[in-house]
Design an enzyme around this catalytic site. Structure first.
Site, PDB file in Angstrom:
ATOM      1  N   ARG A   1      34.536  34.049 109.707  1.00  0.00           N
ATOM      2  CA  ARG A   1      34.989  32.962 110.559  1.00  0.00           C
ATOM      3  C   ARG A   1      36.459  32.687 110.236  1.00  0.00           C
ATOM      4  NH1 ARG A   1      36.151  30.231 106.958  1.00  0.00           N
ATOM      5  NH2 ARG A   1      37.170  28.722 108.298  1.00  0.00           N
TER       6      ARG A   1
ATOM      7  N   ASP B   1      43.521  27.123 115.644  1.00  0.00           N
ATOM      8  CA  ASP B   1      42.780  28.177 116.357  1.00  0.00           C
ATOM      9  C   ASP B   1      43.495  28.596 117.628  1.00  0.00           C
ATOM     10  OD1 ASP B   1      40.666  26.397 114.829  1.00  0.00           O
ATOM     11  OD2 ASP B   1      39.957  28.481 114.940  1.00  0.00           O
TER      12      ASP B   1
ATOM     13  N   LYS C   1      39.802  22.739 114.158  1.00  0.00           N
ATOM     14  CA  LYS C   1      38.451  22.264 113.853  1.00  0.00           C
ATOM     15  C   LYS C   1      38.269  20.788 114.200  1.00  0.00           C
ATOM     16  CE  LYS C   1      35.729  24.234 112.691  1.00  0.00           C
ATOM     17  NZ  LYS C   1      34.796  24.818 113.697  1.00  0.00           N
TER      18      LYS C   1
HETATM   19  O1  MRU Z   1      34.625  27.444 113.229  1.00  0.00           O
HETATM   20  P1  MRU Z   1      35.499  28.115 112.220  1.00  0.00           P
HETATM   21  O2  MRU Z   1      35.135  27.858 110.814  1.00  0.00           O
HETATM   22  O3  MRU Z   1      35.724  29.585 112.525  1.00  0.00           O
HETATM   23  O4  MRU Z   1      36.839  27.343 112.493  1.00  0.00           O
HETATM   24  C1  MRU Z   1      38.046  27.915 112.464  1.00  0.00           C
HETATM   25  C2  MRU Z   1      38.759  27.384 111.326  1.00  0.00           C
HETATM   26  O5  MRU Z   1      38.604  27.882 110.240  1.00  0.00           O
HETATM   27  C3  MRU Z   1      39.626  26.228 111.435  1.00  0.00           C
HETATM   28  O6  MRU Z   1      39.637  25.567 112.615  1.00  0.00           O
HETATM   29  C4  MRU Z   1      40.945  26.534 110.825  1.00  0.00           C
HETATM   30  O7  MRU Z   1      41.576  25.355 110.566  1.00  0.00           O
HETATM   31  C5  MRU Z   1      41.820  27.445 111.637  1.00  0.00           C
HETATM   32  S1  MRU Z   1      41.589  29.110 111.251  1.00  0.00           S
HETATM   33  C6  MRU Z   1      42.685  29.457 109.951  1.00  0.00           C
END
Ligand code: MRU
Length: 351
Positions: free
Chosen positions: A53, A239, A250
């Site tokens: 992830r 993201d 997130k």
């Molecule tokens: O749902 P996830 O755990 O894949 O979420 C993505 C993330 O890890 C975060 O949103 C993060 O801050 C950005 S990715 C380095």
């Protein structure tokens, strides 16, 4: 980075070029499990289940998945199908689509017989570049942290944008790792990040492994700590970033950004340029916010006193589980990427 003093990357392509080794993040922090993945379907499954992830890592994993698929078929129609399957595995982080468009565009330019080999080399190249990019982010971020000129710095982060979310070093945690190497006195507030607890399960585990001082807080405690002056700055990952500096990250990021703004606390977003979506600007949102299964909220997994890992039910009521939110650019002080430190309003020049 090191786990029990042994160097690891989150993903490694096998020498025989037909499988990848990943760290199964669903098992952390209780168990450190390495897993071998050999098929396209297993790659997609591991992205959807969040064994891997984090925006940069799902991009690189998908690229390896693409290469694995091409071992059996290299024709254009098959490539289009593989692309669609991989891009729809998780919809919000742009890095996945970015990596797949790049690798597919590259292999389509070569003869079908060479496509599998080219795809594998391209996936390896993306993995290497991710590491270099994150090191650069770390060094630029370190300059920002040094500019506080404080004996001790309290940094707050949300979710996991550490090395587990990338191939190595991380995005938001890279400045923190570099500051620790530079022997700055730092302490990290780790927001637990309900419902999947990427903060308490992954970020805290990473910082523990690296010997960096940290404290896990509930997501709701961040505002109170900011008000009391216990937070010098916030650093999160992203993201997807719009050309005009809005940040998708997130769920819970927006709340923290608003409270940081209200308390005059710098709010930094660390991400590679590949997280900027050239088609995402103002009200044009060419993506979907992922809503995940309600069981992520209604069930919780933890370790029992006898050492076994168990899942219990928190609620049987209906549940809604949006996984990301959008923070307007006015709440963001700077964006740290491999090219330097940018004001959210100047991303257009960067592109
Ligand atoms: O749902 P996830 O755990 O894949 O979420 C993505 C993330 O890890 C975060 O949103 C993060 O801050 C950005 S990715 C380095």
């Amino acid at each position: 980075m090191k786990v029990n003093n042994i160097n690891y990357r989150t993903i490694i392509g096998s020498e025989s070029k037909n499988s990848i080794q990943i760290i199964d993040q669903t098992e952390l922090p209780h168990k450190f499990v390495l897993k071998e993945i050999k098929t396209l379907d297993d790659v997609i499954h591991s992205i959807q289940r969040m064994c891997v992830r984090g925006a940069p890592l799902i991009g690189v994993t998908a690229a390896y998945g693409f290469a694995i698929a091409l071992k059996e078929n290299q024709c254009d129609e098959f490539i289009t199908k593989v692309k669609e399957k991989l891009i729809s595995a998780r919809p919000t982080a742009v890095n996945l689509a970015w990596a797949i468009e790049a690798i597919a565009g590259h292999v389509k330019r070569v003869a079908p017989t060479k496509r599998y080999g080219e795809a594998w080399s391209y996936a390896e190249k993306l993995a290497e570049e991710d590491i270099q990019t994150n090191q650069k982010i770390g060094l630029h971020g370190l300059d920002l942290l040094k500019s506080f000129k404080k004996d001790k710095l309290n940094i707050l982060t949300h979710c996991n944008a550490g090395w587990l979310a990338t191939v190595d070093y991380g995005t938001a945690l890279s400045p923190i790792y570099h500051a620790a190497e530079f022997e700055m006195d730092i302490h990290v507030w780790v927001s637990e990040t309900r419902p999947r607890n990427q903060g308490s399960s992954l970020t805290a585990w990473e910082l523990e492994q690296a010997g960096i001082k940290h404290t896990v807080i509930t997501d709701n405690a961040a505002g109170y700590l900011m008000q009391k002056g216990e937070v010098d700055c916030v650093i999160v990952g992203a993201d997807r970033i719009s050309v005009d500096g809005q940040v998708v990250n997130k769920i819970g990021t927006y709340l923290k950004a608003v409270v940081a703004y209200e308390n005059n606390i710098p709010f930094y977003v660390a991400a590679p340029k590949s997280t900027i979506d050239a088609k995402f600007i103002c009200d044009n949102h060419p993506f979907e916010i992922e809503y995940r299964c309600g069981s992520e909220v209604s069930l919780i997994t933890g370790k029992l006193a006898d050492g076994s890992v168990s899942t219990v039910t928190l609620t049987t009521s209906p549940v809604l589980n949006p996984a990301f939110d959008l923070t307007p650019s006015k709440y963001i002080s700077n964006i740290i990427c491999e090219d330097g430190i940018f004001n959210p309003s100047s991303l257009k020049d960067l592109l």
